[in-house]
Design a protein around this motif. Structure first.
Motif, PDB file in Angstrom:
ATOM      1  N   LEU A  16      48.213  41.717  45.073  1.00  0.00           N
ATOM      2  CA  LEU A  16      47.688  41.335  43.766  1.00  0.00           C
ATOM      3  C   LEU A  16      47.625  42.557  42.850  1.00  0.00           C
ATOM      4  CD1 LEU A  16      44.608  39.255  44.930  1.00  0.00           C
ATOM      5  CD2 LEU A  16      46.576  38.290  43.752  1.00  0.00           C
TER       6      LEU A  16
ATOM      7  N   VAL B 212      45.414  43.689  39.438  1.00  0.00           N
ATOM      8  CA  VAL B 212      44.276  43.294  38.612  1.00  0.00           C
ATOM      9  C   VAL B 212      44.024  44.339  37.525  1.00  0.00           C
ATOM     10  CG1 VAL B 212      43.197  42.036  40.513  1.00  0.00           C
ATOM     11  CG2 VAL B 212      42.544  44.410  40.091  1.00  0.00           C
TER      12      VAL B 212
ATOM     13  N   ILE C  17      43.736  38.925  36.831  1.00  0.00           N
ATOM     14  CA  ILE C  17      45.175  38.978  37.124  1.00  0.00           C
ATOM     15  C   ILE C  17      46.012  38.461  35.961  1.00  0.00           C
ATOM     16  CG2 ILE C  17      44.824  38.754  39.601  1.00  0.00           C
ATOM     17  CD1 ILE C  17      45.705  35.803  39.353  1.00  0.00           C
TER      18      ILE C  17
ATOM     19  N   SER D  54      46.401  32.846  41.482  1.00  0.00           N
ATOM     20  CA  SER D  54      45.012  32.746  41.915  1.00  0.00           C
ATOM     21  C   SER D  54      44.799  31.665  42.973  1.00  0.00           C
ATOM     22  CB  SER D  54      44.136  32.470  40.687  1.00  0.00           C
ATOM     23  OG  SER D  54      42.802  32.268  41.037  1.00  0.00           O
TER      24      SER D  54
ATOM     25  N   ILE E 296      45.627  45.554  46.722  1.00  0.00           N
ATOM     26  CA  ILE E 296      45.203  45.304  45.348  1.00  0.00           C
ATOM     27  C   ILE E 296      45.510  46.538  44.505  1.00  0.00           C
ATOM     28  CG2 ILE E 296      43.260  44.799  43.823  1.00  0.00           C
ATOM     29  CD1 ILE E 296      41.958  43.289  46.110  1.00  0.00           C
TER      30      ILE E 296
ATOM     31  N   PRO F 226      41.178  36.793  40.312  1.00  0.00           N
ATOM     32  CA  PRO F 226      42.265  36.806  41.301  1.00  0.00           C
ATOM     33  C   PRO F 226      42.164  35.731  42.370  1.00  0.00           C
ATOM     34  CG  PRO F 226      40.764  38.637  41.658  1.00  0.00           C
ATOM     35  CD  PRO F 226      40.365  38.010  40.368  1.00  0.00           C
TER      36      PRO F 226
END
Length: 376
Positions: free
Chosen positions: A161, A163, A169, A307, A324, A338
């Motif tokens: 992910l 962020v 996100i 998500s 992340i 997220p």
């Protein structure tokens, strides 16, 4: 230097060499092997090998071929227990013994029931000295996908992910937003090249029209299998994914009752359609998806969905690793968390995850979490 010091050093080198095979040899494990000879002036590497694609030689045989007669009386360092069974290639334990290798140092014993200690036994029966468990932590991480597929029936899952600084996100109604910079982009694409498959949901596929290949110079051929959770077979025939299906494999996980005309058209366009049972809520369950992928040989899977997909894999306790990347960008009002309605704390504050690394990558920060599976 002592054997122990050299053993650690050369096993780390073998593990580094094995990474060249990651993402390229599934369903086989990506093994690295070194043949090291010491004629009194210090150890010298005389043979190097990593697993070749299915049907090709295993790491030990590649290393033995390079070493030739220099393998006699030498030590072989190998990240995973040498195989003891006849498959498309012969047993590596036999090959090592016949080459006259004096000693074999193993990083991780193989849980494959066709091996599982038999490789060690064959070597010892042939008079070869064997040491195992050398840099076991390093080799266990390297072969986590192989072990997961054999013991859990599914691939190792890496959830990735990006962020913003305020923990989002994306932004509702804003389309795709570039959150992290070029340095993270390069690292993520290297990780893609080391995975067997990359998975997103149909929502991401429809919204972003991605390609999901490896776009680093010289690594295009290392692109993983693209996998779409597409319950109703909605992926457009004119999408970038379908347009590139002849170049990089594209698998669609659809419900058993998906429209046959749609699935036939997608198959004719070069997609592999895999039908799975439709659960009561109408969506394919992550557990069913990863089991199906494990049955087809995928050992390491990157999940890059949005998500909903990220939360579904966390809720199903399938995310073995979470990476992340956080930038300095602030998204503000309308930001998309997220994990459904939750932020990164769903992972960072979960005692079941431990932080194994955090590094600054350009202007961004990448944090790597690993799920503790010691009790499972």
């Amino acid at each position: 230097m002592s054997n122990g010091w050299n053993d650690d050093r050369f096993m780390a080198a073998a593990a580094s060499y094995a990474r060249r095979a990651l993402g390229r040899v599934w369903p086989n494990p990506a093994v690295g092997a070194l043949i090291v000879r010491d004629d009194g002036d210090g150890p010298v590497i005389v043979g190097r090998g990593y697993t070749r694609p299915p049907g090709g030689p295993h790491a030990e045989v590649v290393a033995l071929t390079e070493a030739g007669e220099k393998a006699r009386g030498a030590t072989c360092y190998v990240t995973l227990e040498p195989c003891s069974h006849q498959g498309r290639t012969g047993p590596c334990s036999v090959a090592l013994a016949e080459a006259g290798v004096r000693r074999v140092v193993i990083g991780l014993l193989d849980p494959n029931p066709r091996v599982a200690g038999r490789g060690v036994a064959m070597l010892r029966d042939a008079g070869v000295e064997v040491a195992s468990g050398i840099r076991e932590d390093l080799c266990a991480a390297l072969h986590a996908g192989h072990v997961s597929r054999l013991t859990r029936g599914r691939p190792q899952v890496v959830l990735k992910l990006a962020v913003s600084r305020d923990g989002y996100i994306g932004k509702s109604g804003a389309g795709q937003i570039a959150i992290t910079g070029e340095d993270v982009f390069r690292r993520v694409h290297i990780l893609r090249a080391e995975c067997d498959g990359i998975l997103v949901g149909i929502g991401t596929a429809l919204a972003d029209d991605p390609v999901l290949n490896c776009r680093l110079p010289g690594l295009g051929h290392r692109s993983p299998v693209r996998i779409i959770l597409d319950t109703s077979a909605r992926l457009p025939l004119d999408s970038n994914l379908v347009a590139t299906a002849a170049e990089v494999p594209l698998w669609l996980l659809v419900a058993a009752d998906a429209d046959p005309e749609r699935t036939e058209a997608l198959t004719s366009a070069g997609c592999t359609v895999i039908r799975l049972a439709r659960p009561k809520d109408g969506r394919i369950e992550p557990q069913a998806a990863v089991r199906a992928l494990g049955q087809r040989g995928i050992t390491k899977l990157m999940v890059e969905g949005g998500s909903a997909i990220a939360r579904a894999f966390l809720d199903a306790d399938l995310a073995d690793e979470v990476i992340i990347s956080q930038s300095e960008l602030v998204i503000g009002e309308g930001g998309i968390p997220p994990f459904g309605d939750r932020g990164v704390d769903l992972v960072s504050q979960d005692p079941g995850y431990r932080t194994v690394g955090q590094r600054t990558v350009g202007a961004d920060t990448m944090t790597h979490y690993v799920r503790d599976r010691s009790e499972t």
